[in-house]
Design a protein around this motif. Structure first.
Motif, PDB file in Angstrom:
ATOM      1  N   LEU A 373       0.834  -1.178   0.000  1.00 35.14           N
ATOM      2  CA  LEU A 373       0.000   0.000   0.000  1.00 35.14           C
ATOM      3  C   LEU A 373       0.876   1.237   0.000  1.00 35.14           C
ATOM      4  O   LEU A 373       0.502   2.247   0.530  1.00 35.14           O
ATOM      5  N   ASN A 374       2.004   1.119  -0.566  1.00 36.76           N
ATOM      6  CA  ASN A 374       2.931   2.222  -0.482  1.00 36.76           C
ATOM      7  C   ASN A 374       3.026   2.912  -1.825  1.00 36.76           C
ATOM      8  O   ASN A 374       3.385   2.296  -2.820  1.00 36.76           O
ATOM      9  N   SER A 375       2.702   4.189  -1.836  1.00 35.71           N
ATOM     10  CA  SER A 375       2.734   4.905  -3.110  1.00 35.71           C
ATOM     11  C   SER A 375       4.126   4.995  -3.682  1.00 35.71           C
ATOM     12  O   SER A 375       4.298   5.082  -4.884  1.00 35.71           O
ATOM     13  N   THR A 376       5.095   5.012  -2.806  1.00 37.26           N
ATOM     14  CA  THR A 376       6.440   5.125  -3.333  1.00 37.26           C
ATOM     15  C   THR A 376       6.788   3.917  -4.177  1.00 37.26           C
ATOM     16  O   THR A 376       7.688   3.972  -4.988  1.00 37.26           O
ATOM     17  N   PRO A 673       7.306  18.038  11.250  1.00 37.43           N
ATOM     18  CA  PRO A 673       6.861  16.783  11.858  1.00 37.43           C
ATOM     19  C   PRO A 673       7.361  15.562  11.106  1.00 37.43           C
ATOM     20  O   PRO A 673       7.316  14.447  11.620  1.00 37.43           O
ATOM     21  N   LEU A 674       7.828  15.754   9.896  1.00 40.78           N
ATOM     22  CA  LEU A 674       8.311  14.612   9.143  1.00 40.78           C
ATOM     23  C   LEU A 674       9.728  14.226   9.521  1.00 40.78           C
ATOM     24  O   LEU A 674      10.239  13.237   9.006  1.00 40.78           O
ATOM     25  N   ALA A 675      10.359  15.004  10.362  1.00 40.01           N
ATOM     26  CA  ALA A 675      11.736  14.675  10.722  1.00 40.01           C
ATOM     27  C   ALA A 675      11.761  13.296  11.357  1.00 40.01           C
ATOM     28  O   ALA A 675      10.914  12.964  12.180  1.00 40.01           O
ATOM     29  N   ILE A 680       9.684   5.802  10.977  1.00 41.73           N
ATOM     30  CA  ILE A 680       8.249   5.575  11.085  1.00 41.73           C
ATOM     31  C   ILE A 680       7.862   4.611   9.983  1.00 41.73           C
ATOM     32  O   ILE A 680       8.025   4.912   8.797  1.00 41.73           O
ATOM     33  N   PRO A 681       7.350   3.463  10.357  1.00 44.12           N
ATOM     34  CA  PRO A 681       7.178   2.423   9.336  1.00 44.12           C
ATOM     35  C   PRO A 681       6.177   2.789   8.261  1.00 44.12           C
ATOM     36  O   PRO A 681       6.304   2.374   7.124  1.00 44.12           O
ATOM     37  N   ARG A 682       5.189   3.558   8.598  1.00 41.10           N
ATOM     38  CA  ARG A 682       4.138   3.754   7.618  1.00 41.10           C
ATOM     39  C   ARG A 682       4.246   5.069   6.887  1.00 41.10           C
ATOM     40  O   ARG A 682       3.308   5.455   6.185  1.00 41.10           O
ATOM     41  N   LEU A 683       5.322   5.724   7.049  1.00 44.44           N
ATOM     42  CA  LEU A 683       5.460   7.045   6.434  1.00 44.44           C
ATOM     43  C   LEU A 683       6.489   6.974   5.331  1.00 44.44           C
ATOM     44  O   LEU A 683       7.590   6.485   5.530  1.00 44.44           O
ATOM     45  N   GLY A 684       6.124   7.463   4.184  1.00 44.04           N
ATOM     46  CA  GLY A 684       7.060   7.505   3.077  1.00 44.04           C
ATOM     47  C   GLY A 684       7.078   8.897   2.499  1.00 44.04           C
ATOM     48  O   GLY A 684       6.102   9.633   2.575  1.00 44.04           O
ATOM     49  N   LEU A 685       8.198   9.249   1.916  1.00 45.90           N
ATOM     50  CA  LEU A 685       8.318  10.555   1.287  1.00 45.90           C
ATOM     51  C   LEU A 685       8.630  10.366  -0.179  1.00 45.90           C
ATOM     52  O   LEU A 685       9.358   9.465  -0.565  1.00 45.90           O
ATOM     53  N   LEU A 686       8.070  11.236  -0.981  1.00 42.01           N
ATOM     54  CA  LEU A 686       8.253  11.112  -2.414  1.00 42.01           C
ATOM     55  C   LEU A 686       8.624  12.478  -2.960  1.00 42.01           C
ATOM     56  O   LEU A 686       7.913  13.450  -2.746  1.00 42.01           O
TER      57      LEU A 686
ATOM     58  N   GLN B 157      -4.331   3.680   1.590  1.00 44.08           N
ATOM     59  CA  GLN B 157      -3.170   4.538   1.793  1.00 44.08           C
ATOM     60  C   GLN B 157      -3.527   5.967   1.423  1.00 44.08           C
ATOM     61  O   GLN B 157      -4.421   6.214   0.635  1.00 44.08           O
ATOM     62  N   HIS B 170       2.702  18.259   6.484  1.00 52.68           N
ATOM     63  CA  HIS B 170       3.659  17.438   7.218  1.00 52.68           C
ATOM     64  C   HIS B 170       3.024  16.897   8.487  1.00 52.68           C
ATOM     65  O   HIS B 170       3.174  15.717   8.835  1.00 52.68           O
ATOM     66  N   ARG B 174       2.232  12.993   9.401  1.00 54.49           N
ATOM     67  CA  ARG B 174       2.777  12.372  10.601  1.00 54.49           C
ATOM     68  C   ARG B 174       1.680  11.791  11.469  1.00 54.49           C
ATOM     69  O   ARG B 174       1.793  10.667  11.990  1.00 54.49           O
ATOM     70  N   ALA B 177       0.298   8.677   9.880  1.00 59.80           N
ATOM     71  CA  ALA B 177       1.229   7.551   9.991  1.00 59.80           C
ATOM     72  C   ALA B 177       1.248   7.012  11.412  1.00 59.80           C
ATOM     73  O   ALA B 177       1.304   5.804  11.635  1.00 59.80           O
ATOM     74  N   ILE B 181      -1.894   4.437   9.467  1.00 56.77           N
ATOM     75  CA  ILE B 181      -2.292   4.455   8.063  1.00 56.77           C
ATOM     76  C   ILE B 181      -1.036   4.663   7.218  1.00 56.77           C
ATOM     77  O   ILE B 181      -0.168   5.457   7.564  1.00 56.77           O
ATOM     78  N   GLN B 182      -0.974   3.965   6.125  1.00 54.44           N
ATOM     79  CA  GLN B 182       0.165   4.120   5.219  1.00 54.44           C
ATOM     80  C   GLN B 182       0.081   5.479   4.534  1.00 54.44           C
ATOM     81  O   GLN B 182      -0.921   5.797   3.904  1.00 54.44           O
ATOM     82  N   VAL B 183       1.104   6.267   4.668  1.00 55.68           N
ATOM     83  CA  VAL B 183       1.075   7.643   4.174  1.00 55.68           C
ATOM     84  C   VAL B 183       2.288   7.900   3.301  1.00 55.68           C
ATOM     85  O   VAL B 183       3.377   7.419   3.577  1.00 55.68           O
ATOM     86  N   THR B 184       2.068   8.669   2.252  1.00 57.09           N
ATOM     87  CA  THR B 184       3.183   9.170   1.463  1.00 57.09           C
ATOM     88  C   THR B 184       3.058  10.683   1.413  1.00 57.09           C
ATOM     89  O   THR B 184       2.009  11.224   1.063  1.00 57.09           O
ATOM     90  N   ALA B 185       4.117  11.369   1.763  1.00 61.67           N
ATOM     91  CA  ALA B 185       4.102  12.826   1.743  1.00 61.67           C
ATOM     92  C   ALA B 185       4.755  13.311   0.459  1.00 61.67           C
ATOM     93  O   ALA B 185       5.828  12.834   0.076  1.00 61.67           O
ATOM     94  N   ILE B 186       4.099  14.229  -0.213  1.00 68.32           N
ATOM     95  CA  ILE B 186       4.626  14.742  -1.476  1.00 68.32           C
ATOM     96  C   ILE B 186       4.594  16.264  -1.434  1.00 68.32           C
ATOM     97  O   ILE B 186       3.821  16.859  -0.704  1.00 68.32           O
TER      98      ILE B 186
END
Lengths: 733, 278
Positions: A373-376, A673-675, A680-686, B157, B170, B174, B177, B181-186
């Motif tokens: 479920l990961n967009s990345t 807050p993303l630092a 964090i297992p469920r957080l991804g950055l793109l 997600q 942000h 956070r 997550a 919940i599965q999160v992607t930040a863009i």
């Protein structure tokens, strides 16, 4: 059998000279070539990596790679699954994924394959501290060790239990008589391909072992031990080529318990701990072997290894599970362990416990695949972002022979000093000219072939720093065609001169003159009283606007900028320097200002043949908003950036940037807050670099040929191809 | 000033003045706090002053409402609450013809909060299917609560755009997550690219207008345009106090709030724009 093991080792696939050296009285400090983590605990000088790469085939000469091996236990469990040797160079300075790095771990003891140093059983054995029932180490072990020289000592995670299971189930080296009782941990153990179970079987010297190299014999026993287990471990035998392990059965029960006690996650262990763990495992293995063989060899090795620490490790190991280690590993491994044990001088004691934990770690099988479920992962087909540093670049396998200008160029790409399709292409061509200038054809080779090969290596290096832009790809293709057409009989100096001349002409025609024509064309579209919107930085749009200002037109410019690159600031500076009245907004405010805008000028990184414009991320949003408010969008793009492929969305072809760039907020009071997002297992950055703007938003494309609608792009491409084929190999690029 | 409101104020006019000052100074942030505050003022109005009949009460409420709304024209929730109170008063006057309708007023703020929660619980699961990709922009408590409730029953997600220059995306990323919940930040520039893969867009809004338009933090217009282009449903999650009967005759001027340029352009950039004197 045990006594025979070393012999088996020796007789089987040619042991690496390393081994033989080890067997000698004077143990050579063994360093196991593994993957080298940049910034890890201090390892021998970096050039050792290069020399290691160079001397990889000859594993020894005592010079051996000084780089110590660092194989986190969690990865060891997966080693068994891949059989093919993983590329070694991945290890060199690979700070990227573990996968490439692991590949580089050579199997030490065995080296059926050309001398890849192989940590071999050393690693796998070490992976499992004394207890053989540690499946994980076994798993990799079999691969690593058996594959003599199989660099798959640490196969990438790709291994999957299924792979092992598919192996021939019936293949059992020999059933260890007492595998069952010894396997309290059997269930979890057999999950891991490595037949930790085999370990307990120990003593059983599989008669069928002879089929395997001695190295694996040891591991084979483990699978046998797990006969009771599902066939999974049994398949290990075929992979395992280690000498049978003769571990007392009792070891196993101990081990699982110990392992069960604590399995600090890999992440939680510091590098030092991990290394200590490794060393302890290796030492334990060595110690075990020592016990089994009781050979003086080990003593010698231990002594050579640096005595106290090694001895301590050995003692610890032996205390843990005496003779638990597969005896097989042969003296070589053991001495290796001993040798490396000295590295763990100060970590012998803790290493033991860590070893247990680590041993347990491999037992955890990777979970079955679930829907991601990961967009990345939508971008998994794109190369992930890699931080490039000087050292990582220098450890590239070709960096040694590379022209320094190329390295410089690569670094400038990587840190963003040279940005933009045209600038990058220009810099690349200048570098090529330099390289060709100083290039000398090796005797017996043709200029065109060897130069092409040389260019390929250069391009590989540049791609490591930053993926190629479309403009660069086009140019390289033309350059290769041009090189291909070099007359074989032409004298080298003349051919080089002509080639450089052609490159210069290409630059002159396709970039410099094209820019001039383009600017002259586009400037006609800037009228007095205009409010012109532009996005991020495009050198051609900046030139258009400064030229228009120089011609005396009165207009205003709205510069739209976006995170995380904030290139609009560069555009703003340039325009302000020309005295143009500018406004500066962020992309989100565009819908507020767009109603006052009269025209939109955009640059492009590439234009596809269906009219899709690839530009900086955010381009498409600007064009879409302008289109929604019926503002004309003019895209200024030279024709050498046209590409014949068709792109439907921004995901199929793109470039991933540094995710950490999103986290840093300059000027923002406070920390995002993303630092710490990596934890964090469920957080991804793109962080996407490019954007595909559909052709419907584009009113007009301004090229050096004039102004064309987006639908005419394939026409230009076709004409270019016809020109190229007409001129054939004779003319310029 | 705040203390004056906490204690029993000497006069109702002071209470109103305090509230107006806080609104002007942006000391009350967000639609829900403003709505609650307005409801409190209305209740205070009822308790502190005696009104002989409904008509005078309505006049008083209207006068106070104008004052409050004028303090912060962009905060439409203030006017919405006042209109609700007026509606309740008229209803009560119709049915009971009695003097005080204080009880009706109390129900207003509580009812809103509860109603919102129920909406979240019931509809979150209805509108999201498994393995869905939700796009959102910035931070919205409503959206956060909605997604968190839905995540109990559905696996999906979320892609969060950061919403510069507030960067509250942000925080949203956070929090989501952390809620599992599965999160992607863009960044905002990637919204168009990711819209191709989004199944739904869920956003919060500052206010929803009578023509169906929404006033939301900057950037929502582009998200909406991109969603329209990709035919992705866009759902605006709002509490009832944000529904306004106003029409956006010129929304960019009337219902917009401007902040300082320092958040976008630092002082160096601004200085470069000043006339240069050599």
């Amino acid at each position: 059998m045990d006594s025979k093991k070393p012999d088996l080792h020796r007789t089987s696939s040619r042991r690496s000279t390393h081994e033989s050296q080890v067997e000698g009285a004077v143990p050579v400090p063994k360093t196991i070539v593994g993957f080298h983590v940049d910034g890890a605990s201090p390892s021998p000088a970096t050039e050792g990596l290069l020399s290691k790469e160079a001397g990889r085939s000859s594993f020894t000469e005592g010079g051996g790679s000084p780089t110590p091996v660092i194989i986190p236990p969690t990865f060891q469990r997966e080693r068994f699954e891949t059989r093919e040797p993983t590329p070694q160079e991945g290890s060199a300075g690979a700070s990227t994924g573990v996968a490439p790095a692991f590949g580089s771990v050579p199997a030490g003891s065995t080296s059926q394959q050309s001398g890849e140093g192989s940590i071999a059983s050393g690693i796998p054995a070490s992976a499992r501290p004394k207890s053989l029932d540690l499946p994980a180490p076994d798993v990799p072990g079999p691969n690593t060790t058996q594959q003599q020289g199989n660099s798959g000592v640490v196969p990438p995670f790709v291994t999957s239990p299924a792979v092992v299971q598919s192996a021939v189930p019936g293949f059992e080296v020999g059933k260890p008589p007492q595998s069952q009782p010894a396997q309290p941990s059997a269930p979890p153990v057999h999950r891991s391909p490595s037949p930790a179970a085999a370990a307990p079987a120990a003593g059983v010297a599989p008669s069928s072992l002879h089929g395997f190299s001695v190295n694996s014999a040891q591991q084979q026993t483990q699978p046998q031990a797990q006969q009771a287990q599902p066939s999974l471990p049994q398949q290990q035998p075929q992979r395992l080529q280690q000498p049978p392990v003769q571990q007392p059965q009792k070891q196993q029960p101990q081990q699982p318990q110990q392992q069960g006690s604590s399995a600090p996650k890999l992440k939680e262990m510091s590098k030092a701990e991990r290394r200590a763990l490794q060393e302890a495992q290796r030492a334990a293995k060595a110690g075990g072997q020592k016990d089994q063989d009781g050979g003086s060899r080990k003593e010698g090795g231990g002594g050579g290894g640096g005595g106290a620490s090694a001895g301590r490790a050995h003692s610890v190991a032996s205390s843990e599970s005496h003779s638990s280690h597969r005896g097989g590993a042969a003296g070589g491994k053991e001495s290796k362990s001993a040798a490396t044990g000295q590295k763990a001088e100060d970590k012998g004691a803790p290493a033991a416990s860590l070893g247990d934990a680590a041993a347990k770690a491999p037992k955890r099988r990777p979970a079955r695949k679930v829907v991601s479920l990961n967009s990345t992962e939508l971008f998994a087909h794109l190369p992930p972002y890699q931080k490039v540093s000087v050292s990582s670049l220098l450890s590239h396998k070709d960096a040694v022979h590379m022209h320094p200008a190329v390295l410089q160029l690569g670094l400038r790409y990587a840190d963003g000093t040279i940005k933009g399709a045209t600038a990058r292409c220009l810099a690349m061509l200048h570098t090529f000219c330099q390289v060709i200038q100083e290039y000398v054809t090796p005797p017996g080779k043709s200029l065109s072939r060897d130069l092409t090969h040389e260019l390929n290596t250069i391009i590989d290096l540049l791609v490591q720093c930053r993926p190629l832009a479309v403009s660069m790809a086009n140019t390289i293709r033309r350059l290769k065609m041009r090189i291909h057409s070099i007359d074989v009989n032409a004298p080298e100096a003349e051919a080089k001169r002509a080639l450089i001349e052609d490159i210069r002409r290409y630059i002159e025609v396709q970039i410099i003159a094209a820019d001039r024509l383009l600017v002259d064309c586009a400037v006609q579209k800037v009228t007095d009283g205009d409010v012109i919107l532009t996005f991020a930085y495009s050198h051609i749009v900046a030139n258009v606007l400064t030229k228009a200002a120089a011609l005396g037109r009165t207009f205003k410019v709205m510069v739209v900028d976006c995170r995380p690159e904030l290139e609009g600031q560069r555009m703003l500076e340039k325009l302000q320097a020309s005295g143009i009245a500018c406004s500066y907004i962020h992309l989100n405010a565009l819908s507020f200002v767009v109603r006052d805008v009269t025209k939109v000028f955009l640059g492009a990184a590439a234009i596809m043949s269906n009219g899709t414009v690839m530009g900086r991320a955010g381009n498409a949003a600007v064009a879409m908003t302008a289109h929604a408010h019926s503002k004309p969008v003019l895209v200024c793009c030279e024709s050498f950036k046209f590409h014949e492929r068709v792109q439907l969305d921004s995901i199929t072809h793109n470039e991933l940037g540094d995710p950490d760039a999103l986290v840093s907020l300059p000027g923002y009071p406070g920390v995002s807050p993303l630092a710490g997002w990596q934890d964090i297992p469920r957080l991804g950055l793109l962080n996407l670099k490019y954007d595909a703007m559909p052709a419907e938003y584009v009113t007009m494309i301004v090229t050096e040929y004039g102004m064309i609608p987006p639908t005419s792009v394939p026409v230009i491409l076709r004409e270019q191809q016809q020109d190229a084929s007409a001129s054939g190999g004779g003319g310029g690029m | 000033m705040a203390e004056a409101v906490k204690e029993k104020p000497s006069s109702f006019a002071e209470v109103v003045e305090n509230c107006c000052a806080q609104l002007r100074r942006r000391q009350i942030q967000g639609s829900l706090p403003c709505a609650k505050r307005t409801a409190e003022i209305m209740r205070a109005l009822l308790t502190m002053q005696r009104h002989p009949d409904a008509a005078s009460l309505i006049d008083d409420v209207r006068a106070v409402g104008y004052k409050l709304q004028a303090a912060k024209p962009v905060e439409l929730a203030v006017g919405n609450i006042v209109r609700r109170v007026l509606h309740l008063i008229r209803e009560e006057a119709q049915t009971e013809k009695s003097d005080s309708e204080a009880d009706s007023n109390d129900a207003v703020p509580q009812g809103k909060a509860d109603g919102k929660q129920d909406v979240m619980k019931s509809q979150g699961v209805e509108h999201l299917h498994a393995n869905e990709v939700i796009l959102t922009l910035g931070m919205s408590d409503t959206t956060y609560a909605f997604l968190r409730e839905a995540a109990r029953k559905r696996e999906f997600q979320v892609v969060v755009a950061e919403g510069a220059p507030r960067y509250d995306g942000h925080l949203q990323a956070r929090k989501l997550a952390d809620a599992g919940i599965q999160v992607t930040a863009i960044p905002d520039s990637a919204v168009f690219a990711m819209m191709a893969r989004a199944n739904k867009v869920l956003v919060g809004a500052h206010a929803v207008l009578a023509n169906g338009g929404a006033i939301a933090p900057a950037g929502i217009h582009m998200v909406a345009l991109a969603a329209h282009k990709h035919s992705t449903p866009l759902v605006v999650l709002v509490g009832l106090h944000k529904l306004s009967p106003q029409f956006p005759h010129d929304p960019d001027l009337l219902y917009n709030d401007f902040r300082g340029p320092a958040e976008v352009a630092d002082s160096d950039m601004q200085a470069r724009g000043l006339p240069q004197h050599s």
